[in-house]
Design a protein around this motif. Structure first.
Motif, PDB file in Angstrom:
ATOM      1  N   ALA A  97       0.830  -1.203   0.000  1.00  0.00           N
ATOM      2  CA  ALA A  97       0.000   0.000   0.000  1.00  0.00           C
ATOM      3  C   ALA A  97       0.868   1.257   0.000  1.00  0.00           C
ATOM      4  CB  ALA A  97      -0.932  -0.004   1.212  1.00  0.00           C
ATOM      5  N   VAL A  98       1.921   1.261   0.799  1.00  0.00           N
ATOM      6  CA  VAL A  98       2.821   2.422   0.858  1.00  0.00           C
ATOM      7  C   VAL A  98       3.519   2.608  -0.487  1.00  0.00           C
ATOM      8  CG1 VAL A  98       4.929   3.307   1.921  1.00  0.00           C
ATOM      9  CG2 VAL A  98       3.137   2.324   3.350  1.00  0.00           C
ATOM     10  N   MET A  99       4.000   1.515  -1.079  1.00  0.00           N
ATOM     11  CA  MET A  99       4.669   1.627  -2.380  1.00  0.00           C
ATOM     12  C   MET A  99       3.713   2.109  -3.459  1.00  0.00           C
ATOM     13  SD  MET A  99       7.461  -1.396  -2.911  1.00  0.00           S
ATOM     14  CE  MET A  99       6.329  -2.751  -2.734  1.00  0.00           C
ATOM     15  N   ASP A 100       2.488   1.575  -3.483  1.00  0.00           N
ATOM     16  CA  ASP A 100       1.509   1.971  -4.486  1.00  0.00           C
ATOM     17  C   ASP A 100       1.177   3.456  -4.361  1.00  0.00           C
ATOM     18  OD1 ASP A 100      -0.407   1.232  -6.614  1.00  0.00           O
ATOM     19  OD2 ASP A 100      -1.901   1.786  -5.109  1.00  0.00           O
ATOM     20  N   ASP A 101       1.018   3.932  -3.136  1.00  0.00           N
ATOM     21  CA  ASP A 101       0.726   5.342  -2.916  1.00  0.00           C
ATOM     22  C   ASP A 101       1.877   6.215  -3.429  1.00  0.00           C
ATOM     23  OD1 ASP A 101      -1.133   7.315  -1.535  1.00  0.00           O
ATOM     24  OD2 ASP A 101       0.794   7.791  -0.587  1.00  0.00           O
ATOM     25  N   GLU A 102       3.090   5.805  -3.141  1.00  0.00           N
ATOM     26  CA  GLU A 102       4.258   6.569  -3.577  1.00  0.00           C
ATOM     27  C   GLU A 102       4.388   6.566  -5.100  1.00  0.00           C
ATOM     28  OE1 GLU A 102       7.277   9.146  -2.919  1.00  0.00           O
ATOM     29  OE2 GLU A 102       5.938   8.312  -1.414  1.00  0.00           O
ATOM     30  N   ILE A 103       4.125   5.435  -5.729  1.00  0.00           N
ATOM     31  CA  ILE A 103       4.181   5.345  -7.195  1.00  0.00           C
ATOM     32  C   ILE A 103       3.170   6.307  -7.813  1.00  0.00           C
ATOM     33  CG2 ILE A 103       3.673   3.853  -9.173  1.00  0.00           C
ATOM     34  CD1 ILE A 103       4.834   1.521  -7.458  1.00  0.00           C
ATOM     35  N   CYS A 104       1.941   6.282  -7.314  1.00  0.00           N
ATOM     36  CA  CYS A 104       0.897   7.160  -7.854  1.00  0.00           C
ATOM     37  C   CYS A 104       1.273   8.627  -7.682  1.00  0.00           C
ATOM     38  CB  CYS A 104      -0.439   6.880  -7.174  1.00  0.00           C
ATOM     39  SG  CYS A 104      -1.136   5.293  -7.626  1.00  0.00           S
ATOM     40  N   ARG A 105       1.776   8.971  -6.527  1.00  0.00           N
ATOM     41  CA  ARG A 105       2.168  10.369  -6.293  1.00  0.00           C
ATOM     42  C   ARG A 105       3.317  10.778  -7.209  1.00  0.00           C
ATOM     43  NH1 ARG A 105      -0.092  12.448  -1.550  1.00  0.00           N
ATOM     44  NH2 ARG A 105      -1.194  10.864  -0.378  1.00  0.00           N
ATOM     45  N   ASN A 106       4.299   9.901  -7.389  1.00  0.00           N
ATOM     46  CA  ASN A 106       5.434  10.225  -8.255  1.00  0.00           C
ATOM     47  C   ASN A 106       4.998  10.432  -9.703  1.00  0.00           C
ATOM     48  OD1 ASN A 106       7.160   9.984  -6.079  1.00  0.00           O
ATOM     49  ND2 ASN A 106       7.923   7.976  -6.668  1.00  0.00           N
ATOM     50  N   GLU A 107       4.108   9.561 -10.182  1.00  0.00           N
ATOM     51  CA  GLU A 107       3.752   9.585 -11.594  1.00  0.00           C
ATOM     52  C   GLU A 107       2.637  10.569 -11.932  1.00  0.00           C
ATOM     53  OE1 GLU A 107       2.907   5.553 -12.727  1.00  0.00           O
ATOM     54  OE2 GLU A 107       5.007   4.960 -12.578  1.00  0.00           O
ATOM     55  N   LEU A 108       1.735  10.838 -11.003  1.00  0.00           N
ATOM     56  CA  LEU A 108       0.545  11.601 -11.361  1.00  0.00           C
ATOM     57  C   LEU A 108       0.420  12.977 -10.713  1.00  0.00           C
ATOM     58  CD1 LEU A 108      -2.039   8.694 -11.243  1.00  0.00           C
ATOM     59  CD2 LEU A 108      -0.991   9.720 -13.260  1.00  0.00           C
ATOM     60  N   GLU A 109       0.887  13.130  -9.506  1.00  0.00           N
ATOM     61  CA  GLU A 109       0.642  14.380  -8.784  1.00  0.00           C
ATOM     62  C   GLU A 109       1.253  15.567  -9.522  1.00  0.00           C
ATOM     63  OE1 GLU A 109      -0.062  15.347  -4.258  1.00  0.00           O
ATOM     64  OE2 GLU A 109       1.972  14.667  -4.650  1.00  0.00           O
ATOM     65  N   GLY A 110       0.442  16.608  -9.698  1.00  0.00           N
ATOM     66  CA  GLY A 110       0.891  17.810 -10.380  1.00  0.00           C
ATOM     67  C   GLY A 110       0.528  17.840 -11.852  1.00  0.00           C
ATOM     68  N   ASN A 111       0.265  16.676 -12.462  1.00  0.00           N
ATOM     69  CA  ASN A 111      -0.215  16.658 -13.842  1.00  0.00           C
ATOM     70  C   ASN A 111      -1.647  17.177 -13.858  1.00  0.00           C
ATOM     71  OD1 ASN A 111       2.151  15.509 -14.886  1.00  0.00           O
ATOM     72  ND2 ASN A 111       1.425  13.446 -14.468  1.00  0.00           N
ATOM     73  N   TRP A 112      -2.187  17.408 -15.011  1.00  0.00           N
ATOM     74  CA  TRP A 112      -3.555  17.877 -15.053  1.00  0.00           C
ATOM     75  C   TRP A 112      -4.342  17.139 -16.121  1.00  0.00           C
ATOM     76  CZ3 TRP A 112       0.610  20.809 -16.538  1.00  0.00           C
ATOM     77  CH2 TRP A 112       0.663  21.226 -17.853  1.00  0.00           C
ATOM     78  N   ILE A 113      -5.639  17.050 -15.852  1.00  0.00           N
ATOM     79  CA  ILE A 113      -6.609  16.463 -16.773  1.00  0.00           C
ATOM     80  C   ILE A 113      -7.601  17.573 -17.069  1.00  0.00           C
ATOM     81  CG2 ILE A 113      -8.411  14.750 -17.105  1.00  0.00           C
ATOM     82  CD1 ILE A 113      -6.907  12.956 -15.133  1.00  0.00           C
ATOM     83  N   GLY A 114      -7.672  17.967 -18.324  1.00  0.00           N
ATOM     84  CA  GLY A 114      -8.511  19.114 -18.672  1.00  0.00           C
ATOM     85  C   GLY A 114      -7.938  20.341 -18.002  1.00  0.00           C
ATOM     86  N   ASP A 115      -8.747  20.994 -17.185  1.00  0.00           N
ATOM     87  CA  ASP A 115      -8.267  22.177 -16.466  1.00  0.00           C
ATOM     88  C   ASP A 115      -8.066  21.909 -14.976  1.00  0.00           C
ATOM     89  OD1 ASP A 115     -10.925  21.837 -15.929  1.00  0.00           O
ATOM     90  OD2 ASP A 115     -11.436  23.966 -16.018  1.00  0.00           O
ATOM     91  N   LYS A 116      -8.104  20.636 -14.574  1.00  0.00           N
ATOM     92  CA  LYS A 116      -7.954  20.285 -13.163  1.00  0.00           C
ATOM     93  C   LYS A 116      -6.593  19.656 -12.902  1.00  0.00           C
ATOM     94  CE  LYS A 116     -12.801  19.759 -12.325  1.00  0.00           C
ATOM     95  NZ  LYS A 116     -13.761  19.259 -11.405  1.00  0.00           N
TER      96      LYS A 116
END
Length: 128
Positions: free
Chosen positions: A42-61
């Motif tokens: 769970a900790v690794m999965d959370d870290e992977i998601c944050r590394n790869e996705l956080e800060g990117n945007w979908i549409g205007d969000k």
């Protein structure tokens, strides 16, 4: 030997064989070890998601995640449920894959963020 004795002996052997087979298939690993693996995943999965996705945007969000403490419990329960039928060897294999993916996801830290495209399907779409 009388027929009753033979039947009793065969019954005991059948019960013993059934118990051994049940123990072999049902008992995967100690609960403490199983829960430790689920939390680690769970900790690794959370870290992977944050590394790869956080800060990117979908549409205007912009994609943001809630604090880790809020997301880990859900992920932990998800990994408990997903891994309940797997053996120790299968779980360890998945952990190795996740560790590799975590290493690969670290390349996204500090990189410029990008616009992600998400394809939405209609409810009656035959491709779904």
């Amino acid at each position: 030997m009388k027929t009753g004795h033979k039947a009793a002996a065969l019954s005991c052997l059948a019960v013993g064989a059934g118990a051994a087979a049940c123990w072999r298939w049902m008992f995967r690993m100690p609960l403490k070890e199983f829960t430790r693996y689920a939390l680690y995943m769970a900790v690794m999965d959370d870290e992977i998601c944050r590394n790869e996705l956080e800060g990117n945007w979908i549409g205007d969000k912009v994609i943001t995640f809630p604090p880790k403490i809020d997301t880990l419990q859900g992920r932990y329960h998800l990994f408990l449920k997903m891994n309940q039928t797997k053996s120790r060897r299968q779980i360890q294999k998945e952990i190795r894959k996740m560790e590799q993916r975590l290493q690969e996801s670290r390349q996204y830290i500090g990189q410029p963020k990008e616009q992600l495209e998400v394809e939405f399907f209609e409810e009656n779409d035959p491709l779904q």
